[in-house]
Design an enzyme around this catalytic site. Structure first.
Site, short mmCIF file in Angstrom:
data_model
loop_
_atom_site.label_atom_id
_atom_site.label_comp_id
_atom_site.label_asym_id
_atom_site.label_seq_id
_atom_site.Cartn_x
_atom_site.Cartn_y
_atom_site.Cartn_z
N CYS A 214 39.34 41.00 33.68
CA CYS A 214 40.11 39.80 33.35
C CYS A 214 41.54 39.88 33.84
CB CYS A 214 40.04 39.49 31.86
SG CYS A 214 40.96 40.62 30.79
N ASP A 215 42.12 41.08 33.93
CA ASP A 215 43.49 41.22 34.43
C ASP A 215 43.63 40.60 35.82
OD1 ASP A 215 42.51 43.24 32.72
OD2 ASP A 215 44.10 44.63 33.24
N ALA A 216 42.54 40.67 36.59
CA ALA A 216 42.58 40.18 37.97
C ALA A 216 42.94 38.71 38.05
CB ALA A 216 41.23 40.42 38.65
N LEU A 217 42.76 37.97 36.96
CA LEU A 217 43.05 36.54 37.00
C LEU A 217 44.55 36.25 37.00
CD1 LEU A 217 40.21 35.07 34.75
CD2 LEU A 217 40.30 35.36 37.24
N PHE A 218 45.37 37.25 36.73
CA PHE A 218 46.80 37.11 36.96
C PHE A 218 47.18 37.58 38.36
CE2 PHE A 218 51.25 38.44 36.97
CZ PHE A 218 51.87 37.38 36.33
#
Length: 385
Positions: A168-172
């Protein structure tokens, strides 16, 4: 005069003195004025304090992580936001110097979102200065990203994070970089890829009941001590920060915009419902007692996203402004006298402990993003209290 009367007179004099001191302390604020921490001068001054501490730390002791690393790249987003305010050009100059020192390249792991998170700052600087060298290397990489099939499973194995947005971090990190490049170049293909891959990650990691994201596939069935599912505060903060930054680059008539706005409102309602009494969010969202202390990187990103929604008229002030005020108070009380931001959870992928003295660059980034949005809100709502 009797002893009882003398005691009563003493009490009355102390009460009068306290009243006068309180009145004097508030004399410059006037009747019904703002909480001091909501005043624009205060907001800008504390942002300078935090940002300058970070710049001084880099100057005196060097970068703890590579300049191109996602940790620093997240910080650059906040520095750019602060630098875009009037009379803050020094922060933009600092970022240009970093870009030049890197020859405007992204990281070595070419297709891992962490390693091209810095692309969003390159695109922002290009948009301001119109120097093509600032985006030339990243644009070549982005063309390669667009051309990839992106047809792998997001199951957490075989180093999938080096090829897909499987956490989910990748969405930033990823969709923001592509979205800002679309704005910088006027080419919609980068935004379209960001949108397509956003929903691929969402389909795999988003829990529509809890309205939160698991960190990656290995956390889909993990639970906390209280039996609730593990939902990491900063992980979902990365998502909320990424969500509003994609929306910032999405035309109002874009066919997917309403879908993004709907997800924003769903997640925001959930996030607000689990805010802690002190205004913060703890490291574990659904089991806050497992780490019973505020965590400022997640709190910073939520504050940023809430204020962005208020500034863009996506959410109502009656419900969300009190939440934003409490969150900002929680953030400001984490700033040390020298400007260091404390209570930032260390690098990781799950809820973890924090201390008053734990700090990291991405926490600074989220603080500055929140502060600039608050400054804008107070500029257009000067009577907000």
């Amino acid at each position: 005069m009797s002893t009882a009367k003398r005691k009563l007179l003493s009490v009355l004099m102390v009460a009068l003195l306290c009243s006068n001191l309180s009145w004097s302390a508030n004399l410059d604020k006037g009747p019904g004025t703002l909480d001091p921490i909501l005043q624009k001068d205060y907001i800008q001054n504390i942002m300078h304090k935090v940002a300058d501490w970070q710049l001084d730390s880099w100057t005196k002791t060097g970068f703890r992580h590579a300049k191109v690393d996602w940790t620093n790249a997240a910080c650059y987003t906040g520095l750019y936001a602060l630098g875009s305010m009037p009379n803050n050009e020094k922060y933009l100059t600092f970022l240009v110097d970093i870009g030049n020192s890197l020859n405007w390249n992204t990281g070595r792991d070419r297709f891992m979102a962490d390693d091209y998170c810095i692309g969003q700052t390159y695109s922002l600087l290009y948009t301001k200065y119109q120097d093509k060298k600032m985006i030339a290397p990243f644009r070549l990489l982005a063309d390669s990203i667009v051309a990839k099939p992106h047809d792998e499973s997001l199951e957490w194995k075989n180093k999938i994070q080096s090829r897909e947005w499987a956490w989910c971090d990748a969405l930033f990190m990823g969709p923001t970089a592509l979205s800002y490049l679309s704005t910088a170049t006027g080419d919609p293909k980068y935004l379209e890829t960001a949108v397509k891959l956003w929903w691929k990650t969402t389909e795999y990691l988003y829990d529509p009941v809890e309205r939160l994201y698991s960190r990656d596939g290995s956390y889909l069935n993990k639970t906390e001590k209280n039996g609730k599912k593990v939902f990491w505060s900063r992980g979902n903060g990365w998502v909320m920060g990424g969500l509003v930054r994609v929306l910032d680059n999405m035309p109002l008539d874009h066919p997917e915009r309403k879908k993004f706005e709907t997800q924003y409102k769903e997640m925001m309602a959930k996030i607000v419902s689990i805010q802690q009494p002190d205004g913060s969010w703890h490291a574990s969202l659904l089991d806050p007692e497992s780490y019973p202390i505020k965590e400022t990187s997640g709190t910073g990103f939520y504050t940023y996203a809430i204020l962005w929604g208020l500034n863009n008229n996506l959410i109502d002030a009656k419900t969300y402004w009190p939440v934003a005020k409490k969150a900002w108070a929680a953030l400001t009380t984490a700033v040390h006298p020298d400007g260091m931001l404390g209570y930032v959870q260390r690098i990781g992928g799950a809820p973890d402990s924090v201390t008053e003295t734990s700090t990291e660059v991405y926490g600074v980034g989220s603080f500055l993003l929140a502060g600039t949005q608050l400054y804008d809100y107070m500029a257009t709502h000067p009577k907000a209290k």
